[in-house]
Design a protein around this motif. Structure first.
Motif, mmCIF file in Angstrom:
data_model
loop_
_atom_site.group_PDB
_atom_site.id
_atom_site.type_symbol
_atom_site.label_atom_id
_atom_site.label_comp_id
_atom_site.label_asym_id
_atom_site.label_seq_id
_atom_site.Cartn_x
_atom_site.Cartn_y
_atom_site.Cartn_z
ATOM 1 N N LEU A 35 0.820 -1.199 0.000
ATOM 2 C CA LEU A 35 0.000 0.000 0.000
ATOM 3 C C LEU A 35 0.858 1.254 0.000
ATOM 4 N N LEU A 36 1.996 1.195 0.713
ATOM 5 C CA LEU A 36 2.883 2.352 0.729
ATOM 6 C C LEU A 36 3.448 2.611 -0.657
ATOM 7 N N LYS A 37 3.679 1.562 -1.415
ATOM 8 C CA LYS A 37 4.236 1.724 -2.753
ATOM 9 C C LYS A 37 3.263 2.465 -3.672
ATOM 10 N N THR A 38 1.980 2.255 -3.466
ATOM 11 C CA THR A 38 1.002 2.807 -4.391
ATOM 12 C C THR A 38 0.422 4.122 -3.915
ATOM 13 N N MET A 39 0.954 4.686 -2.845
ATOM 14 C CA MET A 39 0.430 5.931 -2.314
ATOM 15 C C MET A 39 1.326 7.105 -2.678
ATOM 16 N N HIS A 40 0.689 8.245 -2.801
ATOM 17 C CA HIS A 40 1.421 9.485 -3.004
ATOM 18 C C HIS A 40 1.850 10.012 -1.639
ATOM 19 N N TYR A 41 3.087 10.387 -1.501
ATOM 20 C CA TYR A 41 3.587 10.850 -0.212
ATOM 21 C C TYR A 41 3.362 12.346 -0.065
ATOM 22 N N GLN A 42 2.954 12.738 1.118
ATOM 23 C CA GLN A 42 2.741 14.135 1.432
ATOM 24 C C GLN A 42 3.681 14.534 2.562
ATOM 25 N N THR A 43 3.829 15.823 2.762
ATOM 26 C CA THR A 43 4.672 16.303 3.856
ATOM 27 C C THR A 43 3.889 17.281 4.721
ATOM 28 N N GLU A 44 4.330 17.392 5.962
ATOM 29 C CA GLU A 44 3.723 18.334 6.911
ATOM 30 C C GLU A 44 4.845 19.063 7.631
ATOM 31 N N GLU A 45 4.831 20.372 7.544
ATOM 32 C CA GLU A 45 5.866 21.179 8.168
ATOM 33 C C GLU A 45 5.494 21.519 9.607
ATOM 34 N N ARG A 46 6.460 21.449 10.473
ATOM 35 C CA ARG A 46 6.297 21.852 11.877
ATOM 36 C C ARG A 46 7.461 22.784 12.221
ATOM 37 N N GLY A 187 11.632 17.144 0.774
ATOM 38 C CA GLY A 187 10.588 16.196 1.133
ATOM 39 C C GLY A 187 9.915 15.534 -0.056
ATOM 40 N N GLN A 188 10.258 15.953 -1.268
ATOM 41 C CA GLN A 188 9.672 15.325 -2.445
ATOM 42 C C GLN A 188 10.237 13.916 -2.604
ATOM 43 N N VAL A 189 9.387 12.958 -2.951
ATOM 44 C CA VAL A 189 9.824 11.592 -3.208
ATOM 45 C C VAL A 189 9.733 11.354 -4.705
ATOM 46 N N ILE A 190 10.867 11.092 -5.326
ATOM 47 C CA ILE A 190 10.910 10.893 -6.770
ATOM 48 C C ILE A 190 11.478 9.512 -7.087
ATOM 49 N N GLN A 191 11.216 9.055 -8.290
ATOM 50 C CA GLN A 191 11.802 7.808 -8.749
ATOM 51 C C GLN A 191 13.029 8.127 -9.590
ATOM 52 N N VAL A 192 14.126 7.453 -9.302
ATOM 53 C CA VAL A 192 15.374 7.748 -10.006
ATOM 54 C C VAL A 192 15.983 6.494 -10.620
ATOM 55 N N LYS A 193 16.742 6.757 -11.673
ATOM 56 C CA LYS A 193 17.532 5.725 -12.333
ATOM 57 C C LYS A 193 18.982 5.939 -11.915
ATOM 58 N N VAL A 194 19.588 4.949 -11.291
ATOM 59 C CA VAL A 194 20.974 5.061 -10.826
ATOM 60 C C VAL A 194 21.932 4.840 -11.988
ATOM 61 N N LEU A 195 22.953 5.719 -12.075
ATOM 62 C CA LEU A 195 23.891 5.675 -13.199
ATOM 63 C C LEU A 195 25.305 5.309 -12.784
#
Length: 341
Positions: A35-46, A187-195
């Motif tokens: 479920l974590l894989k298919t969810m969009h991640y959000q952030t909350e600032e404190r 805090g952004q979660v992106i998908q990356v290709k390792v080079l």
């Protein structure tokens, strides 16, 4: 049809290859964390930005707080619908995309990092001697010259001496320099290709620096190896070595050193390093090694003795200072530093 969709279990098994020590545990974990894989991640600032109490906490789209260090999967599911590139890459069976947690946007100076010793491991600004840390602008580089962050579910074990560098790990998740054209956000979660990867030696510790590109970047399809970077981006790799070598000099520290004479290792080598640091992380969250002050609380890692409830996670965030207006930043942060050759 299911086989063509490549389930999370398939990616986990394919990634591990000959690294069988944790394969069965990770396949189980892949099921429970789907479920974590298919969810969009959000952030909350404190707290207030540009202050010592500022934190960026992570949560899923349904508001459940998570640790970016322990709960976001290392391997990204290429077929998920949320939080993926709008233009999907064609992938063969040997190509894997990784989740990257962005800590520092390109061109910025605040030394933001995953707080490995705090519950839920929010992103915070590093503090030294009571003062917020900013990287110096060592001419001609303005701040960080890439989007900078880390791969979740990895750990450079300070109890492990690397066979190539002859140095122990630096006690952090493995670092990533994302070289794409898009500027990311903290805090952004992106998908990356390792080079590829660079082996920096920081005060006697191994500090791997992965070179990667955002899978959503327009240039991602044409960059598949460290040699592609060298050929199409003249001077970029050299600038990366120069940046890491000199960025601490304005603070009165010596230049950093590198294993392999400062040469970048290829993608295959980098993937083996990722596998190794992932195994070290697994031992950490299973309490099979001494993690020292590392906080391993998580909400999703199967059979982890550090797993706690969503209510506990919510209480951690509620106990943090409320948000507020950003504090001013000293003009010194924009100062240029010219170093003699």
């Amino acid at each position: 049809m299911r086989l063509l969709l490549r389930s999370p279990l398939w990616y986990t098994s394919a990634f591990l290859g000959s690294h069988t020590a944790f394969k069965s545990e990770l396949v189980t974990q892949a099921t429970t964390s789907y479920l974590l894989k298919t969810m969009h991640y959000q952030t909350e600032e404190r707290g207030r930005p540009n202050s010592c109490d500022y934190r960026i906490y992570f949560k899923t789209s349904d508001g459940k707080y998570i640790s970016p260090f322990h709960d976001i999967p290392l391997i990204a599911d290429g077929d998920q619908e949320n939080n993926v590139p709008s233009k999907k890459l064609k992938k063969n069976d040997n190509e894997v995309l990784y989740n990257m947690v962005v800590e520092v946007p390109r061109w910025s100076n605040a030394k933001m990092e995953i707080a490995t010793k705090e519950p839920l491991n929010p992103i915070k600004q590093d503090v030294k001697k009571g003062k917020l840390r900013y990287v110096a602008n060592v001419f001609p580089h303005k701040g960080y010259i890439w989007n900078y962050g880390a791969l979740p579910q990895t750990w450079e074990d300070p109890n492990h001496t690397d066979k190539d560098t002859k140095c122990c790990g630096d006690n952090d998740p493995i670092d990533v320099c994302e070289i794409g054209t898009l500027v990311c956000s903290p805090g952004q979660v992106i998908q990356v290709k390792v080079l590829g990867v660079l082996a920096m030696i920081d005060e006697g510790e191994t500090d791997w620096k992965l070179i990667a590109i955002n899978a959503d970047d327009p240039e991602a399809p044409s960059l598949n190896s460290i040699e592609d970077v060298r050929k199409s981006r003249s001077g970029h790799l050299e600038a990366t070595v120069d940046w890491f070598k000199k960025y601490k000099v304005p603070d009165g520290k010596p230049e950093n050193q590198f294993a392999f004479n400062g040469q970048f290792k290829d993608k295959d080598f980098a993937v083996e390093i990722i596998k190794s640091t992932h195994e070290h992380w697994m031992a950490l969250v299973q309490k099979q090694t001494n993690g020292g002050e590392i906080d391993c609380k998580n909400v999703s890692v199967c059979e982890s003795p550090f797993r706690f409830t969503g209510e506990d996670a919510c209480n951690v965030v509620k106990s943090a200072p409320a948000g507020g207006e950003a504090l001013p930043v000293s003009p010194e942060v924009d100062k240029w530093h010219f170093l003699s050759k």
